[in-house]
Design an enzyme around this catalytic site. Structure first.
Site, short mmCIF file in Angstrom:
data_model
loop_
_atom_site.label_atom_id
_atom_site.label_comp_id
_atom_site.label_asym_id
_atom_site.label_seq_id
_atom_site.Cartn_x
_atom_site.Cartn_y
_atom_site.Cartn_z
N ARG A 127 26.80 55.94 -0.64
CA ARG A 127 27.58 55.56 -1.64
C ARG A 127 28.99 54.91 -1.35
NH1 ARG A 127 25.29 59.94 -4.19
NH2 ARG A 127 23.26 59.60 -5.52
N LYS A 149 33.76 40.37 0.47
CA LYS A 149 32.57 39.86 0.31
C LYS A 149 31.70 40.51 1.45
CE LYS A 149 32.94 35.80 -2.45
NZ LYS A 149 32.53 34.38 -2.49
N GLU A 191 37.19 26.11 8.46
CA GLU A 191 37.69 27.19 7.59
C GLU A 191 39.18 26.83 7.59
OE1 GLU A 191 35.54 28.39 5.23
OE2 GLU A 191 33.60 28.81 6.17
N LYS A 233 44.37 33.27 1.86
CA LYS A 233 43.16 34.06 1.36
C LYS A 233 43.45 35.16 0.72
CE LYS A 233 38.64 35.52 1.82
NZ LYS A 233 37.15 35.17 2.30
N GLU A 243 35.60 36.88 -7.86
CA GLU A 243 35.45 35.63 -8.29
C GLU A 243 34.93 35.38 -9.55
OE1 GLU A 243 33.57 33.67 -4.84
OE2 GLU A 243 32.59 32.10 -6.05
N ARG A 247 39.16 32.43 -7.03
CA ARG A 247 38.42 32.60 -6.04
C ARG A 247 37.30 31.53 -5.52
NH1 ARG A 247 36.98 38.17 -2.49
NH2 ARG A 247 36.00 37.41 -0.83
N ASN A 251 35.46 28.20 -2.04
CA ASN A 251 34.08 27.51 -1.37
C ASN A 251 34.22 26.27 -1.46
OD1 ASN A 251 32.83 30.03 -1.42
ND2 ASN A 251 32.69 30.34 -3.73
N HIS A 254 31.48 24.22 0.39
CA HIS A 254 30.50 25.14 0.41
C HIS A 254 28.90 24.76 -0.32
CE1 HIS A 254 33.27 27.01 2.41
NE2 HIS A 254 32.46 28.31 2.91
N HIS A 258 25.95 24.39 1.95
CA HIS A 258 24.85 25.48 2.01
C HIS A 258 23.64 24.66 1.70
CE1 HIS A 258 27.26 29.36 0.19
NE2 HIS A 258 27.06 28.86 1.31
N HIS A 271 27.48 27.61 9.97
CA HIS A 271 28.20 27.53 8.63
C HIS A 271 29.61 26.42 8.57
CE1 HIS A 271 29.49 29.35 4.91
NE2 HIS A 271 30.48 29.25 5.41
#
Ligand code: NAD
Ligand code: GLY
Length: 370
Positions: A127, A149, A191, A233, A243, A247, A251, A254, A258, A271
């Site tokens: 956990r 993330k 990026e 960032k 997000e 946030r 992206n 993106h 994607h 990517h």
């Protein structure tokens, strides 16, 4: 940079899920200040992959030896194709097989794939155990190692299974970038470039001026670019860890990107390459919406091309492209939301008319593949 960790320059990240330093220095692995003050434990586990471990695991093991009774190494198979449940289970097998307890500290040594998987493993194991990001790609140093993330891929979508889980520290040794292949380096530059249009117009100017120095990996230019990217960032995730709003600007490019990655099959384009082309498409969409002038689109194209990044999308077909964008995580009830540039240095998230989106895809894509 805003502070120091021991004698090393660092940036503080402050989120509800945790506060930590990003240490950025050439030679950080060999500096005891990079590794002091981490959570106490008898065991540490370095999670890396078969490509990075032979390069850097011994140096990291040596740096950690004074702090932990046992430091073990797990080298996962290398590549986005292995960012899966099966590989994640190898981490749990190692942790349980080595008798790791709730205090064991994981060290993610590698690029974004290793970082995302190790972070998710740390979030789940007993956990939650502490983990340290030790990013070794430019993309991971400026983006994926910061902000918590973590995820693995599912056959039906990239990064669809994961958790927000903050590391307890990020240690970027700029010397690790010496061995990074040029194509991977360029993907990381995408990026870095991203932070200019979305948050800092002066940084965009600086990148344009210093691009050759960056491509040559000159230490001073790299150090500034990585530091400024991490500051931005940290500033964004400090305001919106999960997000729910701001946030999402991270992206930029993106949503289109994607679709390119998924449409071609993961691993064809990197990517960062897909994000680069996606940023150009999103810039054009911003111009079509009347937010930025055409000249901004030309400026982004010129910069991305100088960085050696692709600016034409593959011929996926407009219908398939749109369909793939609808399964993006930012889509809400099937409505696609785009990060667009309001003015250089400021981004917003909004839907866009279907016809405009289709026109942008058509304009920036190769002819449809047969
Ligand atoms: P990657 O982790 O696959 O690394 C790229 C390649 O470079 C790999 O083959 C790797 O083994 C190799 N490599 C790593 N460091 C090296 C070094 N110093 N020298 C030589 N080779 C080295 O890819 P990436 O671009 O680092 O990360 C992409 C991943 O990051 C994607 O899975 C993406 O979804 C994820 N990501 C996550 C976030 C986030 O916020 N968590 C943000 C952006 C991207
Ligand atoms: N890379 C996007 C984010 O961290 O939110």
């Amino acid at each position: 940079m805003t502070r120091t960790t021991g004698s090393l320059p660092s940036i503080r990240v402050r989120t509800p899920g945790g506060e930590y330093d990003i240490v950025i220095a050439r030679g950080a692995f060999g500096d005891p200040d990079a590794w002091g003050g981490l959570p106490k434990a008898s065991q540490a586990v370095i999670v890396s992959n078969t490509r990075v471990a032979p390069l850097y695991a011994a140096a990291l093991q040596q740096a950690l030896a004074p702090h932990y009774r046992q430091v073990s190494l797990l080298a996962l198979p290398d590549g986005e194709a292995y960012k899966t449940w099966e590989t994640l289970n190898l981490v749990f097998d190692h942790l349980l097989g080595s008798g790791c307890d709730r205090k064991t500290v994981l060290f993610a040594l590698g690029g974004g794939v290793v970082g995302d998987m190790t972070g998710f493993a740390a979030a789940c194991y007993m956990r939650g155990v502490p983990f340290v990001q030790v990013p070794t790609t430019l993309l991971a140093q400026v983006d994926s190692s910061v902000g918590g993330k973590t995820a693995i891929n599912h056959a039906l979508g990239k990064n669809m299974i994961g958790a927000f889980y903050q590391p307890v520290r990020v240690v970027c040794d700029l010397a690790t970038l010496d061995t990074l292949p040029p194509r991977e380096f360029a993907a990381g530059l995408a990026e870095v470039i991203k932070y200019g249009p979305i948050a800092d117009a002066a940084f965009l100017d600086w990148i344009e001026d210093e691009l050759e120095a960056l491509i040559a990996r000159e230490p001073a230019a790299l150090s500034y670019a990585i530091g400024r990217s991490c500051e931005i960032k940290a500033w964004v995730v400090g305001q919106d860890e999960r997000e729910s709003g701001l946030r999402a600007i991270l992206n930029f490019g993106h949503t289109f990107g994607h679709a390119i990655e998924a449409g071609l099959g993961y691993g064809q384009w990197l990517h960062g390459e897909a994000v680069a082309c996606g940023m150009l498409m999103a810039s054009d969409l911003s111009a079509c919406l009347g937010l930025v002038p055409e000249a901004f689109v030309a400026r982004m194209r010129a910069l991305l091309q100088r960085a050696g990044l692709p600016t034409r999308a593959p011929g996926i077909g407009v219908e398939r492209f749109v369909e793939l964008m609808r399964i993006d995580k930012k889509a809400e009830a099937g409505e696609i939301r785009f990060v667009v540039i309001e003015t250089p240095g400021r981004a917003i998230v909004r839907p866009a008319p279907d016809a405009l989106v289709r026109e942008v895809i058509r304009r920036h894509s190769e002819a449809e593949l047969p």
